[in-house]
Structures are given as C-alpha cells and as structure tokens.
Scaffold this active site. Structure first.
Site, PDB file in Angstrom:
ATOM      1  N   ARG A  71      -8.577   3.496  13.151  1.00 51.32           N
ATOM      2  CA  ARG A  71      -7.474   4.735  13.175  1.00 51.32           C
ATOM      3  C   ARG A  71      -6.967   4.590  14.725  1.00 51.32           C
ATOM      4  O   ARG A  71      -5.942   4.985  14.944  1.00 51.32           O
ATOM      5  CB  ARG A  71      -8.361   6.004  13.202  1.00 51.32           C
ATOM      6  N   GLU A 108     -10.350  12.177   7.327  1.00 52.81           N
ATOM      7  CA  GLU A 108      -9.975  13.572   6.720  1.00 52.81           C
ATOM      8  C   GLU A 108     -11.171  14.282   6.674  1.00 52.81           C
ATOM      9  O   GLU A 108     -11.183  15.629   6.784  1.00 52.81           O
ATOM     10  CB  GLU A 108      -9.513  13.453   5.534  1.00 52.81           C
ATOM     11  N   GLU A 140      -9.023   3.926  -2.550  1.00 52.09           N
ATOM     12  CA  GLU A 140      -7.793   3.855  -3.272  1.00 52.09           C
ATOM     13  C   GLU A 140      -8.094   2.953  -4.945  1.00 52.09           C
ATOM     14  O   GLU A 140      -9.059   2.378  -4.907  1.00 52.09           O
ATOM     15  CB  GLU A 140      -6.797   2.913  -2.526  1.00 52.09           C
ATOM     16  N   ASP A 181      -9.355   0.302   1.719  1.00 54.97           N
ATOM     17  CA  ASP A 181      -8.327  -0.083   2.935  1.00 54.97           C
ATOM     18  C   ASP A 181      -8.836   0.128   4.084  1.00 54.97           C
ATOM     19  O   ASP A 181      -8.666   1.396   4.814  1.00 54.97           O
ATOM     20  CB  ASP A 181      -6.731   0.489   2.379  1.00 54.97           C
ATOM     21  N   GLN A 230      -4.290   1.729  15.079  1.00 52.37           N
ATOM     22  CA  GLN A 230      -3.315   2.332  14.148  1.00 52.37           C
ATOM     23  C   GLN A 230      -2.312   3.442  14.982  1.00 52.37           C
ATOM     24  O   GLN A 230      -1.071   3.251  14.827  1.00 52.37           O
ATOM     25  CB  GLN A 230      -3.735   2.896  12.757  1.00 52.37           C
ATOM     26  N   HIS A 275      -3.741  13.943   0.954  1.00 56.55           N
ATOM     27  CA  HIS A 275      -3.917  12.891   2.271  1.00 56.55           C
ATOM     28  C   HIS A 275      -2.855  12.786   3.083  1.00 56.55           C
ATOM     29  O   HIS A 275      -2.922  12.905   4.337  1.00 56.55           O
ATOM     30  CB  HIS A 275      -4.217  11.263   1.509  1.00 56.55           C
ATOM     31  N   LYS A 331      -4.711  -2.300  10.042  1.00 58.23           N
ATOM     32  CA  LYS A 331      -5.009  -2.407   8.716  1.00 58.23           C
ATOM     33  C   LYS A 331      -5.440  -3.832   8.252  1.00 58.23           C
ATOM     34  O   LYS A 331      -5.989  -3.966   7.473  1.00 58.23           O
ATOM     35  CB  LYS A 331      -4.121  -1.683   7.564  1.00 58.23           C
ATOM     36  N   THR A 333      -9.000  -5.734   3.640  1.00 58.41           N
ATOM     37  CA  THR A 333      -8.844  -4.823   2.406  1.00 58.41           C
ATOM     38  C   THR A 333      -9.758  -5.193   1.312  1.00 58.41           C
ATOM     39  O   THR A 333      -9.744  -6.545   0.984  1.00 58.41           O
ATOM     40  CB  THR A 333      -7.323  -4.633   1.907  1.00 58.41           C
ATOM     41  N   ASP A 357       0.772  -1.178   0.045  1.00 60.18           N
ATOM     42  CA  ASP A 357       0.196  -0.078  -0.047  1.00 60.18           C
ATOM     43  C   ASP A 357       0.925   1.357  -0.074  1.00 60.18           C
ATOM     44  O   ASP A 357       1.827   1.461   0.660  1.00 60.18           O
ATOM     45  CB  ASP A 357      -0.893   0.078   1.163  1.00 60.18           C
ATOM     46  N   GLU A 365     -10.319   3.950   3.342  1.00 63.21           N
ATOM     47  CA  GLU A 365      -9.718   4.543   2.543  1.00 63.21           C
ATOM     48  C   GLU A 365     -10.025   4.180   1.052  1.00 63.21           C
ATOM     49  O   GLU A 365      -9.855   2.944   0.479  1.00 63.21           O
ATOM     50  CB  GLU A 365      -8.208   4.373   2.535  1.00 63.21           C
TER      51      GLU A 365
END
Lengths: 388, 388
Positions: free
Chosen positions: B215, B336, B179, B211, B218, B111, B231, B235, B104, B177
């Site tokens: 948080r 975000e 992607e 993904d 993490q 970002h 993570k 996925t 990844d 996420e």
C-alpha cells in the site's frame, strides 16, 4: 561480400534481427543487411533460428548474442549461400518477439508536462513522484502487433465536455505515441531485483513503438487505475530488433536528473540514447522527436521495473513512453502537436487534429553507428480502418 | 465408484481441473474428486492432458469442456484405473494456466468506496466513471504464482506522511486482496468485441486470487497511470480451476445497477455469483467477503475488456478486484478491515494492522452446487518472507 548500398542504414554496424517468411515457407529468423534479408536458419544451420520468434535465441544470453553478431559479420563479409538471401521487398515480416509482459513508461518530461496540462488543466502538470521514479504501467501484451497491421478504430465509452453521462461509440480523438521499446533477452527470478548495471547484458535490443491511443476513452476511464481500453486495442512495433550491441555509439548522458535519483536508479555509466525519431502523417513529416531528451534511461526503467522483486522474462517488452522534445515540432503525440485539437496541423492540402479513417502514420528513426555510419530502425507503420 | 467423503466440497458437482505432479513425474492435468486427484492423462489417455498447463485443453472450446466433464462424471462413477488416482496430500500442485494477459478489475462498490476514502480523503470516494463501467487495469502476468508460493516482502519507494521526498526500503504496509479470477478458455480476434452473451462459452472457469498489495508503494506511485510496483511483485491463485459449468447453481442477479448500463454491458441473463469467501490470517478467520455483493458481473467485465476490439487469448486471467461486502467483517483487504491501520484486528493473542514477516494468509470459498450440495474452491495461501 554482400552488396550494401552506400549510406545504407542497414550496414555492418547495424545487423538487426527479425522474423520473416517467403511465400510458402514458415516464419524464421533473419538479419537485415542493406536491402536484403539473410536467412539465419539456412546460413548458419541452427535450429534456434528456424523458429517463429526470436525468443529462443534471446534466451541463450549475452555471450551468445556477441558471438552470433561476430559470426554474421564474417558471414556477410564473405560468400553467403545464394538460397539464404532474399530481397527485403519480397519477404513478409512478422512480430519478431513473443511478448511476455508489456510495460509502458512515461519518461519524457516534455510529454508528461504537456499531457498533465491537457488532462488536468487545474493542477500541477507533473505529479510529485515524477522526478523520483520512472512512472509506468502494464499494457496488453496480446495486442502488440507488427508494423503494417491495420488498426481498427476502437469504440468505447467517452464523455463529451459538459455532459454528465458517457455515450458509446467510435473514438473521436484517435492518436499515436512515438516511442522506443526495449526487449528483455534474459529474465530474472521472482524476488530478485535486476541491478542497473545488468541492463546491457539482459536487454537484447530495441524497436520502434506506436502506442495508439484513444484519448476520449482514456480521459474518461483512467482515474484512478490508469489507462486501459484507451490503449489496449493495438500497440504496433517495428519488425527489426536493433541489437543493443549496435547502439554503443548512440549512448549519451540523460538530461540532468534533479533531485538525485535513489541509489538503485543511479547509472554507473550513461544509457541515454541519441536517437532521432521522425513521424509522418499520410506521408508528410510532422514531427522529429529526439530520444536524447528523455529524462529516464532504459537502464533506469529496467531497474525500477524489477526493484520490488517482480520477475522478468525473455520477451518482456517495455516502452519509453512518448518521445517529445522541448520544441513544438519535436512532439511525438498528436494531442500535444495539435494542443488537444486546438491547433490543427496542415498535411499536404488538408488540416488534421486527430486521426481520420484511412490515415496512415509511419515512425522511423536513425542513430549514430560504428565507424561514423548511421544505423536505422525498421519503420513502424499502420493505417486506421473505420470502426467495425 | 470413487470414494468421496460425505459433504465433500469436491464431489461430482464440482470436478475442478488442476496441474499436478508426483515425485519423479512431469506435471500433467488432473481433476479433483473428494480427497483424490484423478490423472486425466492416464485415465483418458489423451495427449492434451499430458501437458504442464490447461491451455491446450481450454483452447478446444466449450463443446469439448461439456463432453469431457460428462466423461469424467462417468469415469469416477465407475472404476478408475488404480495408477490414475493419487491422494491429494501426496501430489504437488502447479500453476494451472499459462497466463497470457492479466487484468484486475475493481468491481466491489464497497471496496472502491473504502479505498477512495482512504487514498483520497478530500474527494468523492467513487470516481464519476465507476457506475458506468467496470474500472480495471492490466497487471503483470509473469508474476502470477500458484498457492503455496512464498511472497518476499517487496522493497521500493514510499513517502511517509509529512515527508517531501520518498525513501527506499521494504514495504511497511503489506496487504492482501481476496478476489475471484476468471480464466479465458477461447479467445477472440483483434478488432472484435466479445458480446456479453458469449461469456459462458468463452470463460473456462474460476480461481481464487490473492492480489498482494504494497500500500505504501502503491500510494506514492499510482498517479496518474495506476498501480504498478505496488502490485506486480506477486499475485497468487488457487491451484484448482472450478469450471463455469459447476457454477450454474451459484448464479444470482447482481445488485441493482443504477444508472442503467450501456447496451454492451446489459446482461441477457444474470451472472452475479453467490460465492462465500473466507480470509484467514495466521489460521484465524478475519473476514467473510460475499461475492454476491459485487456490482459488476464477470460477464460484464469480459464484454468491457474487449469492447474496444482488444484481442483475448486462451489463458487470459481477469480478476474481480477485492471482494468486500457492506459489513466490516466482510472486507477482503486488510487496509479496509483495519481502516488504514487505525483499527488493528486481534488474531489469537496478537494485534495486526498490516502483514508482518512470517504471516500467512489463506483464502477459501464455497458456493451452491448441483443437487443441493456445496462446492469448494481450492484454497489460495501464501506466507510472507522478509525483504531480501
């Protein structure tokens, strides 16, 4: 009864599995006995051993591993068919496992502290999380190679001290990490954590690991997402997988864990391991890392790895991280041993800090086995080739 | 000529590959045309398509991909045998690729800047290496799942603000996420870098990736070795692999790269991609991330990934990292979009910061295709189940 030299590290207490071939034959599963390899496909006549990896056999599960170990013990105590035995010097060894996912932990307090001091001299060496969980990260499964594979010096971006911008070129601080690796035999489903007590029935065995490391590439790239190209060019493993069943006598308590781990990391019985590693550089022993000093046990690593519901698979490999003890001669990485290159080691008539082209590193290990014997891991060795 | 609805995102300019099954049949390779799936094993009668993954076909290489695409174009422009066509609504889609290694990246400047501000409020948001190389890390290949797979809320260690010690429990800040992922068709040998110009012949196609990210887990675990359990629980990828051959019209220059990249990262021709993503939360669109804003191109990612000599394999998957543009409504992660939970979004009559149990997230995307058309990616969707 097969001939086993007195004091062999590969007696009946060990019986490690590997994948071998003889000239003109396909790779298949064998077991090492003394200085010989017993061809299990030929000796036991089962298709599961006529495979180029241990995966199919490992997937059959713990009860089967116990039965086959018993069968092999009986077989080599009696008459093994002539064609099923090969001198170990005459076979070629292959990567024993098709690696599914590869994870590398960081479980030695001494190593993590030393690296913290070297990489982040202005901060506390251990991060606040370190004593609460076995810190780890995913590595590249596709570049796990068997002992004996040459390692081409990697190129990449590295920034010299005092420079603003990186330059591109061959790694200048090529290093090793002496580790123990654990091979998952039976996996677990997505969404399910593996309880710590299931370690012994899910993990098939252990190998030695050399986690080759390009320290200059790593130092530049690793913030904030961790090591990547500084590690992914090669990870070497020993060809013989020592069954967990052979490591019962090696079990010891881990060092005291303070603060007390969270419940999912509490071991019902100890899985620290009293294994003595030795690291040789161009034939000269430079270090003797003691595995019994590792803070986190392999059972704790597997419980942590899956506690978020991550699935595990047959062939998953997870390594301990560098094995380093409290003493200088117990450090399992050259960056620690030479303190970032500031304190060279003498090998034969030469001085070394990091690896030079043509250098060869060999890691070996022994552990207590049944009946007062010692058992050995197959060595993991590799030579550095110049950058291409 | 097969019936293709006007304005379909799956016209002749697209022709994405997937793996499907119908009730009672084994998974096999199909191509999507309009609202139908053409069974390639049945229509072309080749064993390589009667497989449960695209890997065997991808390994045949670029020339073969070009020829088969031509064959399919001719096939669907003529008469396709009746038994070889299934309504897409009546088939079940499977993970299209057996994932070898999963990487990844972190290639959106917007970002990376936003996350830097949120995770490290007291430092420069972008690390010194960020504009010199595409930062990336290895993820867990064994937990890549196909769109539609439920995601069990992960549990793990997380430390609440102001607390010294972590606690264990279900993730409280579950995120996505959005992607783009790239699938390697033909790999490269250990010790050999892939020149950047070989991107187009080695990469087979692209998928959408979610993904999923915990948080709080993490933030606690990620120093110093990067994201791990935050993570690795899941996925998700879209079921249809859009061939790189279908993305020619989407190619654009990347944003200006200053400082100039090192030679191995210099693109002979641009591989930025003008792809519009859209993220829906419980059926309400909350974001439209523009892929053309990504700082590093997928060709640069592959060149970087292998520049140290790391081997690549058929089935390797590498993702771009969250696609976020400069505007608030272009952010591809909820951390975000809601600025760490401080600015909730309204969806329907409800407020949301992070994901709640039962929430569903769907990512879609379109791009310019040949002859003035637009082509679509199959959606990637997933629903959150309560922690187990």
């Amino acid at each position: 009864m097969m001939d086993i030299p007195d004091g062999s590290l590969f007696g009946l207490a060990n019986l490690p599995y590997g994948v071998f071939s003889t000239p003109g034959s396909a790779p298949r599963v064998g077991v090492r006995v003394g200085d010989s390899v017993v061809d299990l496909a030929a000796a036991l006549g089962e298709e599961v051993f006529a495979q180029p990896t241990l995966n199919a056999f490992m997937a059959q599960g713990h009860d089967r591993w116990v039965r086959v170990r018993q069968q092999i013990t009986e077989l080599v105590s009696g008459d093994v068919p002539d064609g099923a035995v090969h001198p170990v010097a005459e076979v070629r060894m292959h990567l024993p496992v098709e690696v599914a996912d590869y994870v590398d932990f960081y479980a030695s307090e001494h190593h993590a502290t030393n690296l913290g001091r070297l990489f982040r001299p202005d901060s506390e060496p251990l991060m606040p999380n370190w004593k609460h969980l076995p810190v780890g990260y995913h590595g590249r499964a596709g570049t796990v190679v068997v002992s004996g594979t040459d390692v081409v010096r990697p190129s990449g971006q590295r920034r010299a001290p005092g420079e603003d911008a990186p330059t591109f070129g061959p790694c200048r601080r090529l290093d090793v990490e002496a580790e123990l690796g654990f091979v998952v035999g039976t996996g677990s489903e997505l969404g399910t954590a593996v309880p710590i007590a299931e370690f012994a029935t899910r993990v098939f065995g252990a190998v030695l690991v050399n986690d080759w490391s390009a320290r200059d590439i790593q130092a530049w790239e690793y913030v904030p997402l961790g090591p990547f190209l500084g590690k992914s060019f090669a990870t070497s493993v020993s060809p013989w997988v020592v069954p967990l069943l052979a490591l019962e006598q090696a079990r010891v308590a881990t060092p005291a864990q303070i603060p007390e781990p969270l419940p999912y990391l509490k071991e019902p019985e100890p899985w620290g391991l009293d294994i003595d590693l030795a690291v040789s550089w161009n034939g000269h022993e430079v270090s003797r890392p003691p595995y019994r000093e590792m803070y986190w046990s392999p059972a704790q690593m597997l419980a942590h790895l899956t506690v978020n519901g991550a699935a595990s698979r047959t062939g998953d490999l997870y390594a301990s991280g560098t094995v380093s003890g409290p003493e200088k001669h117990q450090r399992g990485a050259f960056i620690e041993l030479t303190w970032g290159g500031a304190q060279p080691v003498r090998i034969g008539g030469q001085e070394r800090t990091f690896l030079e082209d043509g250098d060869e590193v060999t890691i070996t290990a022994t552990a207590p086995g049944a009946n007062g014997t010692r058992i050995g891991f197959g060595e993991v060795t590799g030579r550095v080739l110049p950058a291409s």
